[in-house]
Design an enzyme around this catalytic site. Structure first.
Site, PDB file in Angstrom:
ATOM      1  N   GLU A  16       0.369   3.552   1.868  1.00  0.00           N
ATOM      2  CA  GLU A  16       0.614   4.028   3.337  1.00  0.00           C
ATOM      3  C   GLU A  16       2.089   3.524   3.871  1.00  0.00           C
ATOM      4  OE1 GLU A  16      -1.441   5.787   5.253  1.00  0.00           O
ATOM      5  OE2 GLU A  16      -3.204   5.835   3.489  1.00  0.00           O
ATOM      6  N   TYR A  60      -1.472   0.687  10.237  1.00  0.00           N
ATOM      7  CA  TYR A  60      -1.534   0.073   8.800  1.00  0.00           C
ATOM      8  C   TYR A  60      -0.470   0.102   8.237  1.00  0.00           C
ATOM      9  CZ  TYR A  60      -3.398  -1.263   4.312  1.00  0.00           C
ATOM     10  OH  TYR A  60      -3.477  -1.961   3.103  1.00  0.00           O
ATOM     11  N   SER A  87       0.776  -1.180   0.032  1.00  0.00           N
ATOM     12  CA  SER A  87      -0.077  -0.021   0.093  1.00  0.00           C
ATOM     13  C   SER A  87       0.845   1.177   0.065  1.00  0.00           C
ATOM     14  CB  SER A  87      -0.986  -0.098   1.268  1.00  0.00           C
ATOM     15  OG  SER A  87      -1.288   1.353   1.413  1.00  0.00           O
TER      16      SER A  87
END
Length: 327
Positions: free
Chosen positions: A134, A156, A132
């Site tokens: 992120e 996360y 991701s």
């Protein structure tokens, strides 16, 4: 020649269901890992689950948990896949602040567990890990590419960073064909209702249908690189068809704000967004990533991949799908 066999963890999710569609169209035998708590959440697979020519013919679902090594190993051996697409994990950024330990166990350790089990197999499958954007958190460069340092700002992102590095380590150290697909935000009509894109599109349709009065949102100036989940899923498959394994960014290379989604969704149903939006501090994130913009040059050059769906068409499609659902 026997048909290729794939195993998808997280098959009941947005990406998993689209990937199942894609692989079945390509003639695969598809096996899916289903969490026991997901038994009532098969709506994205209904069109496959209720088709007797597909379910238990070319699509097989197995119960297993990422934190249960015994059932996980058994399912891996039973399905004996040529390709393993690892999409499962706690994937909601906001929720990861509330359940950081569960996020780490599912997203980080769950991936390591799978890599260890694969390494033990006589013929490890080709492995795709759904990473991701992120992992980049607050990057010092924009746009980001596959070599951009990881600076995650939420549990996360930290868990995904661990899993991404582990996937690379097993590729480089053990010679496993293992790829990271670093996906930027990707949406569709199958997006979960707790994600802001779906929340906005659903609210616009609900207000138009007279089912809702207003929409509460946090910071609408937040920017993201939003693409279509079906484009991302196509990239997943392409990554595992190459001669050598690598890491790839799947992104549009264009930034949009939450406000852009609001304006498009409400315009789709002929409403003035300003009449219906209220700011709510409860939806403000403790640490918001900034300037997450992907450079998909490597995916384009090596895989022939690029985003096909425009942001505008995607938000309109999502809003129209919600309107149709309201009848």
């Amino acid at each position: 020649m026997s048909r290729p066999r794939a195993l998808i963890t997280g098959i009941t999710g947005q990406d998993g269901s689209y990937l199942a569609d894609l692989l079945l169209e390509k003639g695969y035998e598809v096996h899916g890992l289903v969490r026991r708590t997901s038994t009532l959440e098969r709506s994205r697979l209904d069109h496959l689950y209720h088709n007797p020519e597909i379910y238990n013919q070319s699509l097989f679902l197995h119960y297993a948990e990422l934190d249960d090594p015994t059932t996980l190993r058994r399912m891996l051996e039973k399905s004996s896949p040529d390709e393993l697409y690892h999409l499962a994990g706690q994937s909601h950024v906001g929720l990861s602040f509330e359940i950081p330990e569960a996020t780490a166990d599912m997203t980080a350790i769950g991936t390591l567990r799978l890599l260890e089990m694969m390494w033990d197999l006589p013929k490890p499958p080709r492995f795709y890990h759904a990473s991701s954007s992120e992992i980049f958190g607050r990057p010092e460069v924009s746009p980001q590419d596959e070599s951009t340092p990881h600076l995650p700002v939420n549990p996360y992102g930290v868990a995904k960073s661990f899993a991404t590095h582990m996937t690379r380590v097993y590729r480089e150290t053990h010679g496993i064909f293992a790829c990271n697909g670093i996906a930027y935000n990707h949406e569709s009509p199958r997006r979960g209702e707790n994600f802001v894109t779906r929340k906005i599109c659903r609210a616009a349709a609900a207000i138009k249908a007279g089912r809702q009065k207003e929409l509460l949102l946090g910071d609408t100036s937040a920017e993201r690189d939003w693409g279509d989940a079906r484009d991302t899923v196509r990239g997943m498959w392409l990554a595992l068809q190459q001669d050598t394994a690598g890491d790839y960014i799947f992104a549009t290379g264009k930034l949009h704000t939450v406000q852009d989604i609001v304006d498009l969704a409400f315009a789709t149903v002929d409403l003035n967004a300003a009449d219906h939006i209220k700011r709510d501090e409860r939806f403000m994130r403790p640490a918001e990533p900034s300037r997450l913009l992907g450079n998909p040059a490597r995916a384009k050059q090596q895989l022939g991949w690029e985003a096909k769906t425009t942001f505008e068409d995607l938000i309109r499609e999502m809003t129209e799908a919600e309107l149709k659902a309201f009848g």
